[in-house]
Structures are given as C-alpha cells and as structure tokens.
Design a protein around this motif. Sequence first.
Motif, PDB file in Angstrom:
ATOM      1  N   ASP A 159      90.195  60.141  23.449  1.00 47.76           N
ATOM      2  CA  ASP A 159      91.311  61.032  23.314  1.00 47.76           C
ATOM      3  C   ASP A 159      92.374  60.807  22.632  1.00 47.76           C
ATOM      4  O   ASP A 159      92.804  61.661  21.743  1.00 47.76           O
ATOM      5  CB  ASP A 159      91.982  61.516  25.020  1.00 47.76           C
ATOM      6  N   ASP A 160      92.858  59.609  22.391  1.00 51.07           N
ATOM      7  CA  ASP A 160      93.921  59.308  21.361  1.00 51.07           C
ATOM      8  C   ASP A 160      93.656  59.486  20.123  1.00 51.07           C
ATOM      9  O   ASP A 160      94.617  60.335  19.316  1.00 51.07           O
ATOM     10  CB  ASP A 160      94.439  58.013  21.699  1.00 51.07           C
ATOM     11  N   ILE A 163      93.443  63.313  19.394  1.00 55.73           N
ATOM     12  CA  ILE A 163      94.740  63.941  19.452  1.00 55.73           C
ATOM     13  C   ILE A 163      95.569  63.688  18.165  1.00 55.73           C
ATOM     14  O   ILE A 163      96.158  64.595  17.360  1.00 55.73           O
ATOM     15  CB  ILE A 163      95.884  63.307  20.598  1.00 55.73           C
ATOM     16  N   GLY A 180      85.869  69.283  24.760  1.00 55.08           N
ATOM     17  CA  GLY A 180      85.233  67.928  25.282  1.00 55.08           C
ATOM     18  C   GLY A 180      83.648  67.630  25.434  1.00 55.08           C
ATOM     19  O   GLY A 180      83.194  66.919  26.001  1.00 55.08           O
ATOM     20  N   ALA A 183      81.881  64.784  23.931  1.00 51.98           N
ATOM     21  CA  ALA A 183      82.395  63.524  24.518  1.00 51.98           C
ATOM     22  C   ALA A 183      81.309  63.061  25.391  1.00 51.98           C
ATOM     23  O   ALA A 183      80.301  63.625  25.987  1.00 51.98           O
ATOM     24  CB  ALA A 183      83.809  63.519  25.004  1.00 51.98           C
ATOM     25  N   THR A 189      86.576  67.158  29.512  1.00 53.15           N
ATOM     26  CA  THR A 189      88.121  67.150  29.436  1.00 53.15           C
ATOM     27  C   THR A 189      88.184  67.718  28.097  1.00 53.15           C
ATOM     28  O   THR A 189      88.171  67.186  26.925  1.00 53.15           O
ATOM     29  CB  THR A 189      88.760  66.131  29.584  1.00 53.15           C
ATOM     30  N   ASP A 190      88.940  69.123  28.153  1.00 50.44           N
ATOM     31  CA  ASP A 190      89.362  69.720  26.952  1.00 50.44           C
ATOM     32  C   ASP A 190      91.002  69.283  26.679  1.00 50.44           C
ATOM     33  O   ASP A 190      91.822  69.179  27.638  1.00 50.44           O
ATOM     34  CB  ASP A 190      89.310  71.117  26.984  1.00 50.44           C
ATOM     35  N   LEU A 191      91.499  69.164  25.592  1.00 45.93           N
ATOM     36  CA  LEU A 191      92.680  68.705  25.294  1.00 45.93           C
ATOM     37  C   LEU A 191      93.555  69.637  24.403  1.00 45.93           C
ATOM     38  O   LEU A 191      93.077  69.926  23.419  1.00 45.93           O
ATOM     39  CB  LEU A 191      92.649  67.290  24.580  1.00 45.93           C
ATOM     40  N   ARG A 201      95.743  68.644  29.811  1.00 45.79           N
ATOM     41  CA  ARG A 201      94.552  68.299  29.971  1.00 45.79           C
ATOM     42  C   ARG A 201      94.030  69.478  30.855  1.00 45.79           C
ATOM     43  O   ARG A 201      94.423  69.668  31.634  1.00 45.79           O
ATOM     44  CB  ARG A 201      94.257  66.987  30.468  1.00 45.79           C
ATOM     45  N   ASP A 203      90.287  69.839  32.993  1.00 46.51           N
ATOM     46  CA  ASP A 203      89.211  68.827  33.547  1.00 46.51           C
ATOM     47  C   ASP A 203      88.439  69.629  34.168  1.00 46.51           C
ATOM     48  O   ASP A 203      88.594  70.391  35.012  1.00 46.51           O
ATOM     49  CB  ASP A 203      89.849  67.611  33.982  1.00 46.51           C
TER      50      ASP A 203
END
Length: 258
Positions: A159-160, A163, A180, A183, A189-191, A201, A203
Amino acid sequence: MALDAPPCVLVIAGSDSSGGAGIARDIETIAAIGGRTCLAVTAITVQTHAAVRTVETLDADLVAAQMRAALEANPVAAIKIGMLASREIIAAVSAVLGEHRHLPVVLDPVFVSSSGGSLLSVDAIESLKQDLMPLCRLVTPNLPELALLAGASHPAAGDDAAIVQARTLLSGKNAILIKGGHAAGPRSTDLLVAADGTVARFDAPRLSASMRGTGCMLASAIAIHLAAGHPLDDSIRHAKAHVFDKLRAEGTPPAAGG
C-alpha cells in the motif's frame, strides 16, 4: 405526482461485442442502480471473452460531436470515461470537458483488455496525464495502470508504495482510487488518495470468483452515485458494494486445479 427523472450519466467508451465490458457493462450497471445513460462511442471492438480480435477507432471529431449532442439532449449530472483509444480522442474529449467543468468526471484508464489486448496507443499516455486527468474528479487505476501512469518500472508492492505512486499524479483537484484487485491477501482494499494527499481505505473480503468488466462496473457505479448528489466517499463505498454483490452472485469460480 410524477417522480423526479433518474440521474443521467454520459458514458464515453468503446463497445465490446462480447457484452462483458465497455459500454454494455456501463449501461447495465447504471441502469441497475437506477440511472440513465447517454453515449459517446470512441471505438468499435471485435472481441470474445478470451481475446480482442479487431479495434476500429472512431474519428476524434465524431467523438466530440457525440459528446456535445448528448450534453445538449440530456440533463447530464456526471460523466464516466473508459476506453479512449488514441491521443486525438483524448484531446477532443478534453476540449469538450473543458466546456463543462462543473460536471464530476470519473476516468477508468483503460490500457489493455482483460485478455491482454491493447486498447490505448502508447503515445497517448502522456496526453491522458497532462490534458485529461486534471479535468477529472476521480481516476480509478488498478496497480499495473497506476505504475504505467506514474512512470514506474513495475506495479507497487504494498500500500505505501502504491500511495507514493498515486500522489505523483494528483493535480490539486482530482483524486486517485487505487483498485486492490491485483493485490494479494484475503481482503480486497481500494485506496482513495484525495487531492490533498490524504488516504481513505475501502475494504471487502476477496472473492475467488472472476468477472470481466469489473473496472467498468466500479467506475460507472461511482459516476451514477455522484450524479445522484452523493459525496465521493459514499459513492465509492456504494459502488464497491455493488461490484462485490455482482461478483459474488454471477462471477466465474476458478477452474479446478487452478
């Protein structure tokens, strides 16, 4: 007493002869949520669920003329963009959007089909970033699309890193929803990276079933909720629930031994 007219979304995208993605999926999704659709077709594709066989790109002036006619004929409350095919079409679409800056625009950056066929020319990516994305309220890339837009050599691992890639694409107005689906792990999880760089987030459990056109479905569902006047966060949350329910009910289970 007459009911209020359902909200209308202008869909700018390509056709899919299989019905699994593109405009067919957009119309289906918007209608299921209670909206209406008007259209600007960008390309005609000949494809099955397994392969893209032919792509015929329409003239950019014709795409712009379709947009203007649709906007004149209907009380459009949001715009959803999918397949754009060429740099010339991106320029034409951007020019019309510049005349309607009050409308929320959701861009699903379609580069390849689910089966791997190319749906956007390589020389168009920079135009997409520079000319079109700043006019959009939301851009919805998956991890490979995000990496391509950010100029990264490979999709983000975690995730980091995703982003960080998304923040390079913010224009001060738009937001990036990192899907996501590509992944790993038990949760999908969509960010949402907002215009100010903050992150939310969204989820859900990861389903093993698959379905073509889920990217079209998500972007169209967000657009119709925005057209109905819902805030962006709520629109994403409702759209993700719609895709989850559809995938759970109609998705194809993995092949035995796969």
